[in-house]
Design an enzyme around this catalytic site. Sequence first.
Site, PDB file in Angstrom:
ATOM      1  CB  SER A 116      40.785  39.484  69.716  1.00  0.00           C
ATOM      2  OG  SER A 116      41.636  38.387  69.440  1.00  0.00           O
ATOM      3  CG  HIS A 128      39.087  42.037  72.726  1.00  0.00           C
ATOM      4  ND1 HIS A 128      39.798  43.132  72.263  1.00  0.00           N
ATOM      5  CD2 HIS A 128      39.980  41.025  72.777  1.00  0.00           C
ATOM      6  CE1 HIS A 128      41.056  42.790  72.041  1.00  0.00           C
ATOM      7  NE2 HIS A 128      41.193  41.511  72.345  1.00  0.00           N
ATOM      8  CE  LYS A 186      42.828  43.085  75.181  1.00  0.00           C
ATOM      9  NZ  LYS A 186      42.769  41.717  75.684  1.00  0.00           N
TER      10      LYS A 186
HETATM   11  C1  LIG Z   1      43.748  40.748  76.261  1.00  0.00           C
HETATM   12  C2  LIG Z   1      43.059  39.524  76.709  1.00  0.00           C
HETATM   13  C3  LIG Z   1      43.443  38.853  77.868  1.00  0.00           C
HETATM   14  C4  LIG Z   1      44.647  39.251  78.674  1.00  0.00           C
HETATM   15  O1  LIG Z   1      44.422  40.423  79.377  1.00  0.00           O
HETATM   16  P1  LIG Z   1      45.631  41.067  80.205  1.00  0.00           P
HETATM   17  O2  LIG Z   1      44.955  41.775  81.327  1.00  0.00           O
HETATM   18  O3  LIG Z   1      46.367  41.954  79.281  1.00  0.00           O
HETATM   19  O4  LIG Z   1      46.479  39.928  80.697  1.00  0.00           O
HETATM   20  C5  LIG Z   1      42.694  37.758  78.261  1.00  0.00           C
HETATM   21  N1  LIG Z   1      41.637  37.328  77.549  1.00  0.00           N
HETATM   22  C6  LIG Z   1      41.258  37.935  76.407  1.00  0.00           C
HETATM   23  C7  LIG Z   1      40.064  37.433  75.661  1.00  0.00           C
HETATM   24  C8  LIG Z   1      41.955  39.049  75.951  1.00  0.00           C
HETATM   25  O5  LIG Z   1      41.585  39.636  74.814  1.00  0.00           O
END
Ligand SMILES: *Cc1c(COP(=O)(O)O)cnc(C)c1O
Length: 396
Positions: free
Chosen positions: A183, A211, A242
């Site tokens: 990210s 992502h 996301k």
């Molecule tokens: C955002 C993210 C998470 C967490 O996701 P949530 O559903 O908001 O808990 C886990 N792993 C990665 C790689 C992320 O970018």
Amino acid sequence: MYTDFQKYLESELQSIKDAGLYKEERVITSPQKADITVGKGDQVLNFCANNYLGLANSPELIKAAKEALDTHGYGMASVRFICGTGDLQKKLEAKISEFFGTEDTILYTSCFDANGGVFEPLLNEQDAIISDSLNHASIIDGVRLCKAQRYRYANANMEELENCLKTAQAQRHRLIVTDGVFSMDGNVCPLDKIYALATKYNAMVMVDESHSAGVVGRTGRGTTEQFNLRGKIEILTGTLGKAFGGAVGGFTTGKKEIIAMLRQRSRPYLFSNSIPPMVAAAGIRMFEMMSETNKLQDKLHSNTEYFVAKMKAAGFDIKPTQSAICAVMLYDAPLSQKFAARLQDEGIYVTGFYYPVVPKGQARIRVQVSAGHEVEHLDKCVAAFTKIGKELGVLK
Ligand SMILES: *Cc1c(COP(=O)(O)O)cnc(C)c1O
């Protein structure tokens, strides 16, 4: 009773502030979308949400959620295996399996929970977990909860991964774990090479598609689409928070025996609530939309290409990206904060990142492009970056 502890916290908080690392929340008063209202009513263009497909305020998803409120009520008030499994949760799991070309899926209330609950039920001290050093915090925490032997390789470094795999032949089973998209830089994991090494050294692979799902690959099926490995990866995890609407929810999808074992033993599944029916219903509609048309992915990909090209032409130093994340490198921590603050004055909402979120001397502004952006939005963003870049001496 609280006095000593209160003093202790006050001093810890002050030292976070003194180090310039105190995180403030910025309040948004409009729905999450390309143009948002923040604070006392400032209109800004949002370039720091994970809203990659612009679905966080989608009328179709809102409609599906509202309908489910009427037909299925508000909450489940139960974990899944007692009385928290509804037809909508089951249907959403099937939709996720169909989307990724996997055998079965288990839902969680977040991907943080999916990652927290995936390792401990499957592996023990006889096994090995081999993890990329830039993996998400939830993977790191999940690994900590598991007794397997731990190995770590530098980000996307296949030589180091191979060395780990050689040593890990001493263990019974091996699992390589990687984020699909990292990210902070926006690079995609080299899944083709990881898969080849996994085959050579008899290891399984897990990819966190948080992502990358919805974003990477021509139709947004993630890294397994990009590398033509659909159905070949043992475990995928991901989020509904996301690209996939941005509300809440996570999942693990993959081989059916793995998912079956998680339903027996995964603690965040066994001891935490089910996702609400309205979220499941909107998720189902979202995956239907993904199979009806590819226009959001097409727009996201063309927006990202356009933005990166314009920023490079303006003279900015952009990390090579294979996702919708565009890291504008500034290298200097105070400069990254000043730059982001000046951009907000110009109506561009972004975040500057610096150590310890990124390595020392690697401060940057991370721009996240969305299918919800129009070309005018992208042009405004580049113009503001260029103006502030000149003002702060980043551009000549
Ligand atoms: C955002 C993210 C998470 C967490 O996701 P949530 O559903 O908001 O808990 C886990 N792993 C990665 C790689 C992320 O970018």
